[in-house]
Motif scaffolding. Sequence first.
Motif, PDB file in Angstrom:
ATOM      1  N   ASP A  41      37.844  43.900  33.680  1.00 28.43           N
ATOM      2  CA  ASP A  41      38.224  45.163  33.058  1.00 28.43           C
ATOM      3  C   ASP A  41      39.507  44.915  32.265  1.00 28.43           C
ATOM      4  O   ASP A  41      40.536  44.564  32.857  1.00 28.43           O
ATOM      5  CB  ASP A  41      38.439  46.211  34.163  1.00 28.43           C
ATOM      6  CG  ASP A  41      38.711  47.606  33.609  1.00 28.43           C
ATOM      7  OD1 ASP A  41      39.329  47.706  32.525  1.00 28.43           O
ATOM      8  OD2 ASP A  41      38.316  48.575  34.273  1.00 28.43           O
ATOM      9  N   ALA A  42      39.446  45.089  30.950  1.00 32.21           N
ATOM     10  CA  ALA A  42      40.602  44.766  30.102  1.00 32.21           C
ATOM     11  C   ALA A  42      41.839  45.581  30.471  1.00 32.21           C
ATOM     12  O   ALA A  42      42.956  45.194  30.149  1.00 32.21           O
ATOM     13  CB  ALA A  42      40.264  44.991  28.629  1.00 32.21           C
ATOM     14  N   ARG A  43      41.659  46.693  31.193  1.00 29.81           N
ATOM     15  CA  ARG A  43      42.818  47.493  31.597  1.00 29.81           C
ATOM     16  C   ARG A  43      43.520  46.885  32.808  1.00 29.81           C
ATOM     17  O   ARG A  43      44.689  47.155  33.062  1.00 29.81           O
ATOM     18  CB  ARG A  43      42.376  48.930  31.929  1.00 29.81           C
ATOM     19  CG  ARG A  43      41.766  49.649  30.734  1.00 29.81           C
ATOM     20  CD  ARG A  43      41.057  50.922  31.164  1.00 29.81           C
ATOM     21  NE  ARG A  43      39.988  50.633  32.122  1.00 29.81           N
ATOM     22  CZ  ARG A  43      39.290  51.574  32.765  1.00 29.81           C
ATOM     23  NH1 ARG A  43      39.552  52.845  32.555  1.00 29.81           N
ATOM     24  NH2 ARG A  43      38.333  51.238  33.608  1.00 29.81           N
ATOM     25  N   ILE A  44      42.770  46.066  33.581  1.00 28.88           N
ATOM     26  CA  ILE A  44      43.331  45.444  34.791  1.00 28.88           C
ATOM     27  C   ILE A  44      42.767  44.024  34.971  1.00 28.88           C
ATOM     28  O   ILE A  44      42.090  43.731  35.960  1.00 28.88           O
ATOM     29  CB  ILE A  44      43.045  46.298  36.058  1.00 28.88           C
ATOM     30  CG1 ILE A  44      41.539  46.638  36.190  1.00 28.88           C
ATOM     31  CG2 ILE A  44      43.853  47.570  36.071  1.00 28.88           C
ATOM     32  CD1 ILE A  44      41.165  47.156  37.599  1.00 28.88           C
ATOM     33  N   PRO A  45      43.076  43.120  34.034  1.00 34.37           N
ATOM     34  CA  PRO A  45      42.441  41.794  34.086  1.00 34.37           C
ATOM     35  C   PRO A  45      42.758  40.990  35.341  1.00 34.37           C
ATOM     36  O   PRO A  45      41.919  40.211  35.802  1.00 34.37           O
ATOM     37  CB  PRO A  45      42.988  41.087  32.842  1.00 34.37           C
ATOM     38  CG  PRO A  45      43.381  42.193  31.924  1.00 34.37           C
ATOM     39  CD  PRO A  45      43.887  43.286  32.829  1.00 34.37           C
ATOM     40  N   TYR A  46      43.938  41.190  35.909  1.00 35.91           N
ATOM     41  CA  TYR A  46      44.263  40.457  37.138  1.00 35.91           C
ATOM     42  C   TYR A  46      43.542  41.072  38.334  1.00 35.91           C
ATOM     43  O   TYR A  46      42.859  40.383  39.091  1.00 35.91           O
ATOM     44  CB  TYR A  46      45.780  40.419  37.383  1.00 35.91           C
ATOM     45  CG  TYR A  46      46.133  39.855  38.743  1.00 35.91           C
ATOM     46  CD1 TYR A  46      46.011  38.491  38.991  1.00 35.91           C
ATOM     47  CD2 TYR A  46      46.545  40.684  39.782  1.00 35.91           C
ATOM     48  CE1 TYR A  46      46.296  37.965  40.254  1.00 35.91           C
ATOM     49  CE2 TYR A  46      46.832  40.173  41.044  1.00 35.91           C
ATOM     50  CZ  TYR A  46      46.705  38.816  41.265  1.00 35.91           C
ATOM     51  OH  TYR A  46      46.975  38.311  42.512  1.00 35.91           O
ATOM     52  N   SER A  47      43.673  42.377  38.484  1.00 32.48           N
ATOM     53  CA  SER A  47      43.100  43.050  39.654  1.00 32.48           C
ATOM     54  C   SER A  47      41.573  42.967  39.676  1.00 32.48           C
ATOM     55  O   SER A  47      40.967  43.013  40.739  1.00 32.48           O
ATOM     56  CB  SER A  47      43.523  44.519  39.678  1.00 32.48           C
ATOM     57  OG  SER A  47      44.912  44.631  39.837  1.00 32.48           O
ATOM     58  N   SER A  48      40.949  42.859  38.516  1.00 33.63           N
ATOM     59  CA  SER A  48      39.483  42.836  38.482  1.00 33.63           C
ATOM     60  C   SER A  48      38.920  41.416  38.583  1.00 33.63           C
ATOM     61  O   SER A  48      37.710  41.227  38.614  1.00 33.63           O
ATOM     62  CB  SER A  48      38.959  43.537  37.221  1.00 33.63           C
ATOM     63  OG  SER A  48      39.466  42.945  36.042  1.00 33.63           O
ATOM     64  N   HIS A  49      39.806  40.427  38.635  1.00 38.56           N
ATOM     65  CA  HIS A  49      39.342  39.042  38.781  1.00 38.56           C
ATOM     66  C   HIS A  49      39.129  38.704  40.251  1.00 38.56           C
ATOM     67  O   HIS A  49      39.986  38.972  41.090  1.00 38.56           O
ATOM     68  CB  HIS A  49      40.357  38.074  38.166  1.00 38.56           C
ATOM     69  CG  HIS A  49      40.065  36.639  38.479  1.00 38.56           C
ATOM     70  ND1 HIS A  49      38.972  35.979  37.963  1.00 38.56           N
ATOM     71  CD2 HIS A  49      40.719  35.753  39.273  1.00 38.56           C
ATOM     72  CE1 HIS A  49      38.959  34.737  38.445  1.00 38.56           C
ATOM     73  NE2 HIS A  49      40.006  34.575  39.225  1.00 38.56           N
ATOM     74  N   ASN A  50      38.002  38.125  40.529  1.00 36.73           N
ATOM     75  CA  ASN A  50      37.690  37.699  41.888  1.00 36.73           C
ATOM     76  C   ASN A  50      38.342  36.346  42.165  1.00 36.73           C
ATOM     77  O   ASN A  50      37.969  35.346  41.562  1.00 36.73           O
ATOM     78  CB  ASN A  50      36.169  37.621  42.012  1.00 36.73           C
ATOM     79  CG  ASN A  50      35.717  36.823  43.215  1.00 36.73           C
ATOM     80  OD1 ASN A  50      36.515  36.457  44.064  1.00 36.73           O
ATOM     81  ND2 ASN A  50      34.435  36.564  43.265  1.00 36.73           N
ATOM     82  N   PRO A  51      39.310  36.315  43.072  1.00 36.76           N
ATOM     83  CA  PRO A  51      40.056  35.072  43.292  1.00 36.76           C
ATOM     84  C   PRO A  51      39.204  33.940  43.860  1.00 36.76           C
ATOM     85  O   PRO A  51      39.588  32.789  43.806  1.00 36.76           O
ATOM     86  CB  PRO A  51      41.145  35.484  44.288  1.00 36.76           C
ATOM     87  CG  PRO A  51      40.629  36.721  44.947  1.00 36.76           C
ATOM     88  CD  PRO A  51      39.757  37.414  43.941  1.00 36.76           C
ATOM     89  N   GLU A  52      38.029  34.288  44.380  1.00 38.70           N
ATOM     90  CA  GLU A  52      37.162  33.241  44.951  1.00 38.70           C
ATOM     91  C   GLU A  52      36.154  32.708  43.943  1.00 38.70           C
ATOM     92  O   GLU A  52      35.439  31.755  44.232  1.00 38.70           O
ATOM     93  CB  GLU A  52      36.368  33.813  46.132  1.00 38.70           C
ATOM     94  CG  GLU A  52      37.193  34.127  47.336  1.00 38.70           C
ATOM     95  CD  GLU A  52      36.301  34.488  48.510  1.00 38.70           C
ATOM     96  OE1 GLU A  52      35.096  34.153  48.492  1.00 38.70           O
ATOM     97  OE2 GLU A  52      36.813  35.121  49.435  1.00 38.70           O
ATOM     98  N   LEU A  53      36.079  33.364  42.794  1.00 38.62           N
ATOM     99  CA  LEU A  53      34.963  33.068  41.895  1.00 38.62           C
ATOM    100  C   LEU A  53      34.859  31.588  41.517  1.00 38.62           C
ATOM    101  O   LEU A  53      33.796  30.987  41.621  1.00 38.62           O
ATOM    102  CB  LEU A  53      35.055  33.916  40.613  1.00 38.62           C
ATOM    103  CG  LEU A  53      33.914  33.679  39.629  1.00 38.62           C
ATOM    104  CD1 LEU A  53      32.600  34.229  40.189  1.00 38.62           C
ATOM    105  CD2 LEU A  53      34.201  34.296  38.268  1.00 38.62           C
ATOM    106  N   TYR A  54      35.981  31.020  41.086  1.00 37.24           N
ATOM    107  CA  TYR A  54      35.911  29.642  40.585  1.00 37.24           C
ATOM    108  C   TYR A  54      35.518  28.665  41.693  1.00 37.24           C
ATOM    109  O   TYR A  54      34.901  27.646  41.434  1.00 37.24           O
ATOM    110  CB  TYR A  54      37.232  29.239  39.924  1.00 37.24           C
ATOM    111  CG  TYR A  54      37.626  30.138  38.757  1.00 37.24           C
ATOM    112  CD1 TYR A  54      36.657  30.693  37.917  1.00 37.24           C
ATOM    113  CD2 TYR A  54      38.958  30.442  38.494  1.00 37.24           C
ATOM    114  CE1 TYR A  54      37.008  31.523  36.856  1.00 37.24           C
ATOM    115  CE2 TYR A  54      39.311  31.276  37.430  1.00 37.24           C
ATOM    116  CZ  TYR A  54      38.325  31.804  36.628  1.00 37.24           C
ATOM    117  OH  TYR A  54      38.674  32.629  35.582  1.00 37.24           O
TER     118      TYR A  54
END
Length: 287
Positions: free
Chosen positions: A35-48
């Motif tokens: 979400d461009a309004r919350i790029p950090y909060s919407s990133h899943n830290p486990e994804l990579y």
Amino acid sequence: MPSDVIQWFPGHMAKTRRMMKEMLPQVDAVIELLDARIPYSSHNPELYRITGSKPILTLFTKSALADPASTARWKKRYDAEGRRCLIVDSVSGAGLSAIPEEIRRLLADRIARYEEKGMSGRALRVMIVGIPNVGKSSLINRLAGGKRAKVEDRPGVTRDKQWIVTPGGLELLDTPGVLWPKFEDQTVGENLAVTGAIRDEILHTEKIAAILCRRLREKYPTLLAARYKLGDAAVRDTPDDFALLETIGRKRGFLIAGGEIDTERTAVMLLDEFRGGKIGRITLEEP
Ligand SMILES: Nc1nc2c(ncn2[C@@H]2O[C@H](COP(=O)(O)OP(=O)(O)OP(=O)(O)O)[C@@H](O)[C@H]2O)c(=O)[nH]1
Ligand SMILES: [Mg+2]
């Protein structure tokens, strides 16, 4: 953040994580929607970690709702880190046409291998992942043309995975949205709540709206003042966020018997207007 939100995650999270792992061998690439309004909060830290060596394309979506200067800064950061990313909006359609080409560029080696094996023209399979309500199904519908996947303005609409074929030679895997709690950071929970990634039924609407008042007062005082005709001084000097919410309610004439302000109704209105982009183009976090 409300503890009931956190209790809601685990089963759901484990199920979607399992599904992602299970489907991963079948896909060529992953599209991560932020979400461009919350790029950090919407990133899943486990994804990579989950996706391992699968190529990932990151999309900053809902960009029409976000502050363009902030989105440009986020893109610059991602570019500098060597991550492929694009700025898009699935409602206006901005940026979407670049996606198939970007996927092909990301998969150039794999496509060459397919061609060597005489499998040229094989569809490229892409898994679409992101938090609830970020716009996964909307994106797929735009790329595929027509209403193929169910879209609604609330989190938790897509319940199961679904393959959708696009005319551009991509096969897209729609997935249920999933929240990945970053327990150490309360702001993340607040951002998810304010933008609509957490079911409103389990949130304290007035508290969330008061938090939004604070964030807007700090970062976008002029937009907030203009929308609710508050005057810059009122926004700057109102001592607490709940008082500011009340002021907004009074301005709108949201009163209940006895002349009291209907703060519940004000809160719902404020969140709706923010999410609908009516206050302005707003980004809540910077890289
Ligand atoms: N302005 C704007 N709104 C968007 C965009 N993408 C999605 N939306 C809106 O966001 C809401 C949720 O969209 P969906 O496509 O259902 O989101 P989802 O990620 O599939 O949600 P779940 O299936 O619940 O996880 C809808 O009201 C969409 O119209 C976008 O790029 N810009
Ligand atoms: Mg969906």
